[in-house]
Scaffold this motif. Structure first.
Motif, PDB file in Angstrom:
ATOM      1  N   SER A 134       0.472  -1.191  -0.137  1.00  0.00           N
ATOM      2  CA  SER A 134      -0.013  -0.106  -0.116  1.00  0.00           C
ATOM      3  C   SER A 134       1.011   1.294  -0.357  1.00  0.00           C
ATOM      4  CB  SER A 134      -0.826   0.372   1.278  1.00  0.00           C
ATOM      5  OG  SER A 134      -1.928  -0.889   1.105  1.00  0.00           O
ATOM      6  N   ARG A 135       2.195   1.467  -1.210  1.00  0.00           N
ATOM      7  CA  ARG A 135       2.912   2.950  -1.225  1.00  0.00           C
ATOM      8  C   ARG A 135       2.086   3.708  -0.971  1.00  0.00           C
ATOM      9  NH1 ARG A 135       5.479   5.300  -4.652  1.00  0.00           N
ATOM     10  NH2 ARG A 135       7.862   6.143  -4.114  1.00  0.00           N
ATOM     11  N   ASP A 136       2.832   4.394   0.115  1.00  0.00           N
ATOM     12  CA  ASP A 136       2.037   5.968  -0.200  1.00  0.00           C
ATOM     13  C   ASP A 136       2.442   6.914  -0.441  1.00  0.00           C
ATOM     14  OD1 ASP A 136       1.648   8.931   1.421  1.00  0.00           O
ATOM     15  OD2 ASP A 136      -0.080   7.552   1.893  1.00  0.00           O
ATOM     16  N   ARG A 137       2.329   7.835  -1.187  1.00  0.00           N
ATOM     17  CA  ARG A 137       3.550   9.089  -1.794  1.00  0.00           C
ATOM     18  C   ARG A 137       3.937   9.777  -1.480  1.00  0.00           C
ATOM     19  NH1 ARG A 137       0.025   9.701  -8.041  1.00  0.00           N
ATOM     20  NH2 ARG A 137       0.104   7.273  -8.321  1.00  0.00           N
ATOM     21  N   PHE A 138       2.961  10.761  -0.430  1.00  0.00           N
ATOM     22  CA  PHE A 138       3.201  11.290   0.675  1.00  0.00           C
ATOM     23  C   PHE A 138       4.836  11.074   1.599  1.00  0.00           C
ATOM     24  CE2 PHE A 138       3.788  13.397   4.818  1.00  0.00           C
ATOM     25  CZ  PHE A 138       4.111  14.735   4.418  1.00  0.00           C
ATOM     26  N   LEU A 139       4.288   9.568   1.692  1.00  0.00           N
ATOM     27  CA  LEU A 139       5.267   9.158   3.333  1.00  0.00           C
ATOM     28  C   LEU A 139       6.906   8.670   2.230  1.00  0.00           C
ATOM     29  CD1 LEU A 139       3.062   6.785   4.873  1.00  0.00           C
ATOM     30  CD2 LEU A 139       3.270   9.042   5.333  1.00  0.00           C
ATOM     31  N   THR A 140       6.854   8.091   1.023  1.00  0.00           N
ATOM     32  CA  THR A 140       7.773   7.244   0.311  1.00  0.00           C
ATOM     33  C   THR A 140       8.343   9.439  -0.503  1.00  0.00           C
ATOM     34  OG1 THR A 140       5.979   6.496  -1.395  1.00  0.00           O
ATOM     35  CG2 THR A 140       6.356   5.727   0.325  1.00  0.00           C
ATOM     36  N   GLY A 141       7.963   9.781  -0.554  1.00  0.00           N
ATOM     37  CA  GLY A 141       8.081  11.152  -1.702  1.00  0.00           C
ATOM     38  C   GLY A 141       8.368  11.849  -0.723  1.00  0.00           C
ATOM     39  N   PRO A 142       7.541  13.254  -0.389  1.00  0.00           N
ATOM     40  CA  PRO A 142       8.536  14.387   0.321  1.00  0.00           C
ATOM     41  C   PRO A 142       9.168  14.009   1.498  1.00  0.00           C
ATOM     42  CG  PRO A 142       6.219  14.583  -1.304  1.00  0.00           C
ATOM     43  CD  PRO A 142       6.408  13.240  -0.499  1.00  0.00           C
ATOM     44  N   LEU A 143       8.280  13.410   2.512  1.00  0.00           N
ATOM     45  CA  LEU A 143       8.445  13.207   3.306  1.00  0.00           C
ATOM     46  C   LEU A 143       9.559  12.601   4.175  1.00  0.00           C
ATOM     47  CD1 LEU A 143       7.598  13.746   6.712  1.00  0.00           C
ATOM     48  CD2 LEU A 143       6.263  12.591   6.754  1.00  0.00           C
ATOM     49  N   ALA A 144      10.227  11.203   3.431  1.00  0.00           N
ATOM     50  CA  ALA A 144      10.846  10.467   3.097  1.00  0.00           C
ATOM     51  C   ALA A 144      12.644  11.457   2.721  1.00  0.00           C
ATOM     52  CB  ALA A 144      10.792   9.237   2.653  1.00  0.00           C
ATOM     53  N   ARG A 145      12.824  12.727   2.561  1.00  0.00           N
ATOM     54  CA  ARG A 145      13.750  13.349   2.117  1.00  0.00           C
ATOM     55  C   ARG A 145      14.402  13.731   3.241  1.00  0.00           C
ATOM     56  NH1 ARG A 145      10.795  15.261  -2.039  1.00  0.00           N
ATOM     57  NH2 ARG A 145      10.421  17.042  -1.140  1.00  0.00           N
ATOM     58  N   HIS A 146      13.353  13.627   4.466  1.00  0.00           N
ATOM     59  CA  HIS A 146      13.105  14.335   6.215  1.00  0.00           C
ATOM     60  C   HIS A 146      13.335  12.961   7.373  1.00  0.00           C
ATOM     61  CE1 HIS A 146      13.022  18.117   3.582  1.00  0.00           C
ATOM     62  NE2 HIS A 146      12.226  17.820   3.209  1.00  0.00           N
ATOM     63  N   VAL A 147      13.524  12.541   6.835  1.00  0.00           N
ATOM     64  CA  VAL A 147      13.223  11.701   8.482  1.00  0.00           C
ATOM     65  C   VAL A 147      13.829   9.868   7.524  1.00  0.00           C
ATOM     66  CG1 VAL A 147      10.303  12.693   8.481  1.00  0.00           C
ATOM     67  CG2 VAL A 147      10.872  10.350   7.855  1.00  0.00           C
ATOM     68  N   ASP A 148      14.328   9.220   9.152  1.00  0.00           N
ATOM     69  CA  ASP A 148      14.624   7.860   8.752  1.00  0.00           C
ATOM     70  C   ASP A 148      12.987   6.565   9.155  1.00  0.00           C
ATOM     71  OD1 ASP A 148      17.225   8.616   8.267  1.00  0.00           O
ATOM     72  OD2 ASP A 148      17.136   9.313  10.294  1.00  0.00           O
ATOM     73  N   TRP A 149      13.555   5.788   8.501  1.00  0.00           N
ATOM     74  CA  TRP A 149      11.695   5.446   8.792  1.00  0.00           C
ATOM     75  C   TRP A 149      11.965   3.715   9.432  1.00  0.00           C
ATOM     76  CZ3 TRP A 149       7.199   7.173   8.392  1.00  0.00           C
ATOM     77  CH2 TRP A 149       7.068   7.980   7.406  1.00  0.00           C
ATOM     78  N   VAL A 150      11.694   3.376  10.239  1.00  0.00           N
ATOM     79  CA  VAL A 150      11.858   2.190  10.925  1.00  0.00           C
ATOM     80  C   VAL A 150      10.261   1.048  10.315  1.00  0.00           C
ATOM     81  CG1 VAL A 150      12.113   1.063  12.966  1.00  0.00           C
ATOM     82  CG2 VAL A 150      13.256   3.378  12.859  1.00  0.00           C
ATOM     83  N   PRO A 151      10.663   0.766  10.107  1.00  0.00           N
ATOM     84  CA  PRO A 151       9.415  -0.417   8.887  1.00  0.00           C
ATOM     85  C   PRO A 151       9.011  -1.171  10.350  1.00  0.00           C
ATOM     86  CG  PRO A 151      10.725   0.167   7.795  1.00  0.00           C
ATOM     87  CD  PRO A 151      11.672   0.005   8.697  1.00  0.00           C
ATOM     88  N   VAL A 152       7.636  -1.412  10.223  1.00  0.00           N
ATOM     89  CA  VAL A 152       7.205  -3.035  11.406  1.00  0.00           C
ATOM     90  C   VAL A 152       5.859  -3.188  10.650  1.00  0.00           C
ATOM     91  CG1 VAL A 152       5.898  -2.626  13.839  1.00  0.00           C
ATOM     92  CG2 VAL A 152       7.416  -0.731  13.879  1.00  0.00           C
ATOM     93  N   CYS A 153       5.805  -4.828  10.565  1.00  0.00           N
ATOM     94  CA  CYS A 153       5.203  -5.738  10.702  1.00  0.00           C
ATOM     95  C   CYS A 153       4.555  -6.201  10.668  1.00  0.00           C
ATOM     96  CB  CYS A 153       5.009  -6.112   7.923  1.00  0.00           C
ATOM     97  SG  CYS A 153       4.165  -6.827   8.022  1.00  0.00           S
ATOM     98  N   PRO A 154       3.259  -5.992  11.702  1.00  0.00           N
ATOM     99  CA  PRO A 154       3.161  -7.256  13.309  1.00  0.00           C
ATOM    100  C   PRO A 154       3.591  -8.631  12.520  1.00  0.00           C
ATOM    101  CG  PRO A 154       2.178  -5.653  13.665  1.00  0.00           C
ATOM    102  CD  PRO A 154       2.276  -5.245  12.091  1.00  0.00           C
ATOM    103  N   GLU A 155       2.332  -8.684  11.712  1.00  0.00           N
ATOM    104  CA  GLU A 155       1.557  -9.706  10.902  1.00  0.00           C
ATOM    105  C   GLU A 155       3.267 -10.936  10.499  1.00  0.00           C
ATOM    106  OE1 GLU A 155       0.473  -7.081  10.153  1.00  0.00           O
ATOM    107  OE2 GLU A 155      -1.676  -6.873  10.455  1.00  0.00           O
ATOM    108  N   MET A 156       4.177 -10.185  10.138  1.00  0.00           N
ATOM    109  CA  MET A 156       5.272 -11.029   9.607  1.00  0.00           C
ATOM    110  C   MET A 156       5.920 -11.165  10.736  1.00  0.00           C
ATOM    111  SD  MET A 156       5.037 -10.995   6.236  1.00  0.00           S
ATOM    112  CE  MET A 156       6.545 -10.742   5.550  1.00  0.00           C
ATOM    113  N   GLU A 157       6.104  -9.907  11.625  1.00  0.00           N
ATOM    114  CA  GLU A 157       6.538 -10.261  12.944  1.00  0.00           C
ATOM    115  C   GLU A 157       6.950 -11.481  13.503  1.00  0.00           C
ATOM    116  OE1 GLU A 157       8.280  -7.164  14.567  1.00  0.00           O
ATOM    117  OE2 GLU A 157       8.219  -5.417  13.037  1.00  0.00           O
ATOM    118  N   ILE A 158       5.426 -11.606  13.320  1.00  0.00           N
ATOM    119  CA  ILE A 158       5.049 -13.236  14.676  1.00  0.00           C
ATOM    120  C   ILE A 158       5.216 -14.196  13.320  1.00  0.00           C
ATOM    121  CG2 ILE A 158       3.450 -11.529  16.177  1.00  0.00           C
ATOM    122  CD1 ILE A 158       1.313 -12.209  14.361  1.00  0.00           C
ATOM    123  N   GLY A 159       5.300 -14.204  11.432  1.00  0.00           N
ATOM    124  CA  GLY A 159       5.677 -15.223  11.746  1.00  0.00           C
ATOM    125  C   GLY A 159       4.338 -15.828  10.433  1.00  0.00           C
ATOM    126  N   LEU A 160       3.600 -15.097   9.691  1.00  0.00           N
ATOM    127  CA  LEU A 160       2.520 -15.482   9.536  1.00  0.00           C
ATOM    128  C   LEU A 160       2.652 -15.448   7.564  1.00  0.00           C
ATOM    129  CD1 LEU A 160      -0.971 -13.661  11.110  1.00  0.00           C
ATOM    130  CD2 LEU A 160       0.479 -15.776  11.310  1.00  0.00           C
TER     131      LEU A 160
END
Length: 327
Positions: A33-59
């Motif tokens: 569900s790539r978001d254009r604002f998050l991956t575009g304008p905002l990404a130039r100024h922040v450091d992302w820490v990705p989280v996916c609860p479903e993947m992290e519990i092994g689903l």
């Protein structure tokens, strides 16, 4: 002598984010569900820490869809698997790491990450509907709910709500303020440094919460007598709580007039009139906030008025995010 405007080379906010919003193929159907604002304008100024609860519990992905029940559980749609315990354990493990971040952007409508308005289905309690339709739409994701409960002042928002210009502006403003606060307290600060930090943020705090403005002022007044740990904890709490309140048009107008007040003595009648007219146009909803702010910054820098020119209220986030231009 002109005072230089604030520059946004640092600090960079550190934000947790649902991995799918960055384009990772981790959704239940194997998509993203790539978001254009998050991956575009905002990404130039922040450091992302990705989280996916479903993947992290092994689903894995793809995976069976899940739903929330009215008793708080999260189960597969066919009811054959209950992931509540694993999701709860993950949240508890993750919360200490998230406490050191400046915000969290979550995937809307997710039974793990959604914040608001999620459908809840019957858990088998007496009187609940059994036709397979939602009992209500008052749920929040299991993972998101636990994080909100543990970290009430962490700025959190769904990507869907960030499409609203006002909500986007408020969230981003809180995130950058939180990053400045975090960076400040990570350093070797002294009580007088807290006084200076607060002085730069006073009008930004005022725009959001007059009560918070008074409370943070009372805390800073104790900077020379209160123990450091208690002082830091109290200021963090009051600062975050104040900025969590949205600044409406009335409060912004009040803050603009507080910026104008100390500056007006250095301006001639024509320039004073221009600023007052711009503030009034904003108050009536005829001009965006960016118009009076730009005028105030221009004249404060031109007149070398340090107190006004260096107020974070005039540039709470990088200008290229273009967040104060909506009516």
């Amino acid at each position: 002598m002109s005072v230089p405007a604030p520059h946004w080379t640092s600090p960079r906010p550190r934000l947790a984010v649902s991995s799918c919003l960055l384009g990772e193929p981790v959704r239940y159907n194997g998509g993203h569900s790539r978001d254009r604002f998050l991956t575009g304008p905002l990404a130039r100024h922040v450091d992302w820490v990705p989280v996916c609860p479903e993947m992290e519990i092994g689903l894995g992905a793809p995976r069976p869809t899940m739903r929330l029940l009215t008793d708080g559980r999260i189960v597969t749609r066919d009811g054959t698997a209950d992931h509540t315990e694993a999701m709860t354990a993950l949240a508890r493990d993750r919360i200490p790491d998230l406490d050191g971040l400046d915000g969290f952007v979550l995937k809307s409508r997710s039974p793990s990450c959604g914040l608001l308005g999620l459908p809840r289905y019957a858990s088998g309690r007496e009187g609940e509907r059994t036709d397979g339709q939602p009992v209500d739409r008052r749920g929040s994701g299991v993972f998101a709910g636990l994080v909100c409960e543990a970290l009430p002042h962490l700025p959190m928002e769904e990507e869907g709500r960030l499409r609203d210009p006002g909500l986007r502006e408020h969230f981003v403003e809180r995130v950058f303020a939180q990053a400045r606060l975090r960076t400040f307290f990570e350093g070797e600060w002294r009580p007088r440094d807290l006084v200076e930090f607060h002085s730069r943020h006073k009008l930004q705090i005022l725009a959001h919460s007059p009560a918070g403005y008074r409370e943070t002022g009372r805390i800073v007044a104790q900077a020379g007598t209160r123990d450091r740990a208690g002082l830091e904890a109290a200021y963090r709490d009051a600062f975050g709580g104040a900025l969590a309140a949205r600044a409406g048009r009335g409060r912004h107008t009040n803050a603009l007039l507080h910026v104008f007040g100390p500056l007006s003595e250095r301006l001639d009648r024509v320039r004073r009139h221009d600023i007052v007219a711009a503030i009034e146009s904003y108050r009536r909803g005829e001009a965006p906030l960016s118009v009076p702010v730009a005028l105030l910054r221009h004249h404060a820098e031109g007149e070398g008025h340090d107190y006004v020119a260096l107020q974070t209220y005039l540039e709470p986030f990088p200008a290229d995010l273009v967040l104060r231009h909506h009516l």
